[in-house]
Design a protein around this motif. Structure first.
Motif, PDB file in Angstrom:
ATOM      1  N   ARG A 276      29.791   0.181 -56.988  1.00 43.44           N
ATOM      2  CA  ARG A 276      30.353  -0.902 -56.175  1.00 43.44           C
ATOM      3  C   ARG A 276      29.286  -1.435 -55.238  1.00 43.44           C
ATOM      4  NH1 ARG A 276      35.091   0.877 -52.822  1.00 43.44           N
ATOM      5  NH2 ARG A 276      33.647   2.537 -52.296  1.00 43.44           N
ATOM      6  N   GLU A 277      29.351  -2.716 -54.995  1.00 44.81           N
ATOM      7  CA  GLU A 277      28.383  -3.316 -54.089  1.00 44.81           C
ATOM      8  C   GLU A 277      28.716  -2.962 -52.649  1.00 44.81           C
ATOM      9  OE1 GLU A 277      28.244  -7.476 -54.723  1.00 44.81           O
ATOM     10  OE2 GLU A 277      27.537  -7.334 -56.805  1.00 44.81           O
ATOM     11  N   HIS A 278      27.677  -2.780 -51.860  1.00 45.18           N
ATOM     12  CA  HIS A 278      27.805  -2.528 -50.426  1.00 45.18           C
ATOM     13  C   HIS A 278      28.631  -1.273 -50.135  1.00 45.18           C
ATOM     14  CE1 HIS A 278      26.142  -6.524 -50.149  1.00 45.18           C
ATOM     15  NE2 HIS A 278      27.216  -7.068 -50.715  1.00 45.18           N
ATOM     16  N   SER A 279      28.505  -0.251 -50.989  1.00 41.01           N
ATOM     17  CA  SER A 279      29.227   1.000 -50.743  1.00 41.01           C
ATOM     18  C   SER A 279      28.540   1.772 -49.612  1.00 41.01           C
ATOM     19  CB  SER A 279      29.248   1.846 -52.024  1.00 41.01           C
ATOM     20  OG  SER A 279      29.902   3.071 -51.787  1.00 41.01           O
ATOM     21  N   ARG A 280      29.308   2.174 -48.622  1.00 43.56           N
ATOM     22  CA  ARG A 280      28.787   2.913 -47.479  1.00 43.56           C
ATOM     23  C   ARG A 280      29.685   4.108 -47.210  1.00 43.56           C
ATOM     24  NH1 ARG A 280      25.338  -0.087 -48.552  1.00 43.56           N
ATOM     25  NH2 ARG A 280      24.046  -1.435 -47.214  1.00 43.56           N
ATOM     26  N   LEU A 281      29.097   5.176 -46.685  1.00 46.71           N
ATOM     27  CA  LEU A 281      29.855   6.396 -46.441  1.00 46.71           C
ATOM     28  C   LEU A 281      31.018   6.147 -45.492  1.00 46.71           C
ATOM     29  CD1 LEU A 281      30.255   9.444 -46.700  1.00 46.71           C
ATOM     30  CD2 LEU A 281      28.584   9.746 -44.854  1.00 46.71           C
ATOM     31  N   ILE A 282      30.745   5.483 -44.365  1.00 41.99           N
ATOM     32  CA  ILE A 282      31.802   5.245 -43.371  1.00 41.99           C
ATOM     33  C   ILE A 282      32.910   4.392 -43.976  1.00 41.99           C
ATOM     34  CG2 ILE A 282      32.340   4.274 -41.121  1.00 41.99           C
ATOM     35  CD1 ILE A 282      30.699   6.831 -41.038  1.00 41.99           C
ATOM     36  N   ARG A 283      32.519   3.387 -44.777  1.00 35.07           N
ATOM     37  CA  ARG A 283      33.522   2.522 -45.396  1.00 35.07           C
ATOM     38  C   ARG A 283      34.371   3.304 -46.392  1.00 35.07           C
ATOM     39  NH1 ARG A 283      31.116  -2.763 -47.942  1.00 35.07           N
ATOM     40  NH2 ARG A 283      30.594  -3.005 -45.736  1.00 35.07           N
TER      41      ARG A 283
ATOM     42  N   GLY B 214      39.702   6.049 -47.742  1.00 32.66           N
ATOM     43  CA  GLY B 214      40.539   7.226 -47.974  1.00 32.66           C
ATOM     44  C   GLY B 214      41.588   7.384 -46.895  1.00 32.66           C
ATOM     45  N   LEU B 215      41.200   7.192 -45.645  1.00 34.18           N
ATOM     46  CA  LEU B 215      42.147   7.304 -44.532  1.00 34.18           C
ATOM     47  C   LEU B 215      43.212   6.210 -44.611  1.00 34.18           C
ATOM     48  CD1 LEU B 215      39.688   8.089 -41.587  1.00 34.18           C
ATOM     49  CD2 LEU B 215      41.355   9.655 -42.588  1.00 34.18           C
TER      50      LEU B 215
ATOM     51  N   VAL C  23      40.351  10.681 -51.015  1.00 30.78           N
ATOM     52  CA  VAL C  23      41.629  11.177 -50.506  1.00 30.78           C
ATOM     53  C   VAL C  23      41.617  12.704 -50.422  1.00 30.78           C
ATOM     54  CG1 VAL C  23      44.098  11.336 -50.997  1.00 30.78           C
ATOM     55  CG2 VAL C  23      42.912   9.163 -51.274  1.00 30.78           C
ATOM     56  N   SER C  24      41.005  13.375 -51.399  1.00 27.97           N
ATOM     57  CA  SER C  24      40.905  14.835 -51.347  1.00 27.97           C
ATOM     58  C   SER C  24      40.109  15.280 -50.133  1.00 27.97           C
ATOM     59  CB  SER C  24      40.254  15.373 -52.627  1.00 27.97           C
ATOM     60  OG  SER C  24      41.065  15.117 -53.757  1.00 27.97           O
TER      61      SER C  24
END
Length: 338
Positions: A113-120, A125-126, A262-263
């Protein structure tokens, strides 16, 4: 491999307490990675229609090892010493990794995916959990249960030794009985979920098996300890049934593209209260004694069913995902379509 460095460092004369701390940290982090990965991979491996069965079989294996592992470790430590025992444990974990690597069914790789970031990713998931009332209830109830379970366990060994007058062998029998209860729960989980209902068993299992833990603080040296120990075995049985049902629910409701996130969110929320439970258990033990702390823990574990009882799980029998509230469109909608 991290555990393997402990006996090697001991034989080389390099082992220190900081070495042990570092190994514990690495082992803990990798364990979280494994737990999140296997929970996310299981739906691909067994299919969403067999999640309860798959989770139950995995739990049964864990229960067997939790019973047999300590029984083998004690004599092995006595015969060969702790370093050699860790060497055997490391070999067992390496064998486990080889067996996992031999699984032939491969998971389809997600599209980048484009512009995938950890925080995002964490926020997605939240957000998904927040938009699902059933998942919100499960995670909240699990967090409350774990907090009071750890609070209870903090003073359990103290009570068994000082108040119940048990020797180490007797304490071992009590703990082994809990392992047997967990194994029984794993064997019965699928059948109970089919008979009672997938959603109902999540709150009914702890509602029936948590109150007997209040028998422990009422016991005195003698036969009453055995009766209270049965209550702990029931707690383990109900806990496994609950965890299997709610894990299957979580996996069934979560789209493939969000399973990992989610896990991870579920682990963070559910385990977040564990350190606090230990601190509160120690403080409660000083303030109210071991028996009083066990009573508080038993009450808290029983009350942890309230979020689930007040959610759609109260009447849910099967897993008709389409009948549950769907998450509103958002940044993760593309992942849901995948």
């Amino acid at each position: 491999m991290a555990l393997l460095t402990i006996p090697l460092a001991w034989w080389a004369g390099l082992l220190t307490i900081w070495w042990l701390h570092a190994v514990a940290l690495v082992h803990g982090v990798l364990t979280v990675f494994f737990d999140v990965a296997y929970a996310s991979y299981l739906p691909h491996l067994v299919g969403r229609d067999r999640l309860m069965e798959g989770n139950a079989k995995l739990s049964a294996i864990r229960s067997v090892t939790s019973i047999g592992g300590p029984g083998l470790a004690g004599p092995l430590v006595g015969l060969a010493g702790a370093p050699a025992t860790l060497l055997v444990s490391s070999a067992g974990m390496a064998l486990s990794g080889l067996l996992a690597a031999g699984i032939r069914k491969r998971e389809q790789k997600p599209e980048p995916r484009e512009h995938s970031r950890l925080i995002r990713d964490v926020k997605e998931g939240l957000r998904f959990v927040r938009e699902q009332p059933a998942l919100r209830a499960v995670l909240l109830g699990d967090a409350i249960f774990n907090l009071f379970l750890v609070l209870y366990q903090t003073m359990l060994l103290v009570f068994l030794e000082r108040e119940a007058g048990l020797e180490p062998f007797g304490i071992g029998l009590v703990l082994s009985g809990m392992g047997c209860g967990a194994l029984l729960g794993a064997l019965l989980a699928t059948r109970l979920a089919q008979r009672i209902g997938q959603g109902r068993v999540i709150w009914l299992a702890p509602l029936l098996t948590c109150p007997p833990t209040a028998l422990m603080p009422l016991t005195r040296p003698g036969w009453s300890v055995a009766v209270a120990a049965l209550g702990l075995s029931a707690l383990s049985m109900g806990g496994v049934v609950r965890v299997m049902a709610q894990s299957s629910l979580q996996q069934a409701l979560t789209p493939d593209g969000l399973l990992g996130r989610v896990s991870a969110t579920a682990r963070f929320v559910s385990w977040g209260g564990i350190p606090l439970g230990g601190l509160l258990g120690g403080a409660s033990g000083e303030a109210f004694g071991a028996a009083g702390t066990l009573g508080i823990g038993a009450a808290g574990m029983t009350l942890s069913v309230l979020p689930n009882v007040m959610s759609p799980l109260r009447t849910l029998r099967a897993l008709p995902v389409e009948h549950l509230p769907s998450p509103s469109p958002g940044p993760h909608s593309e992942a849901r379509r995948g």
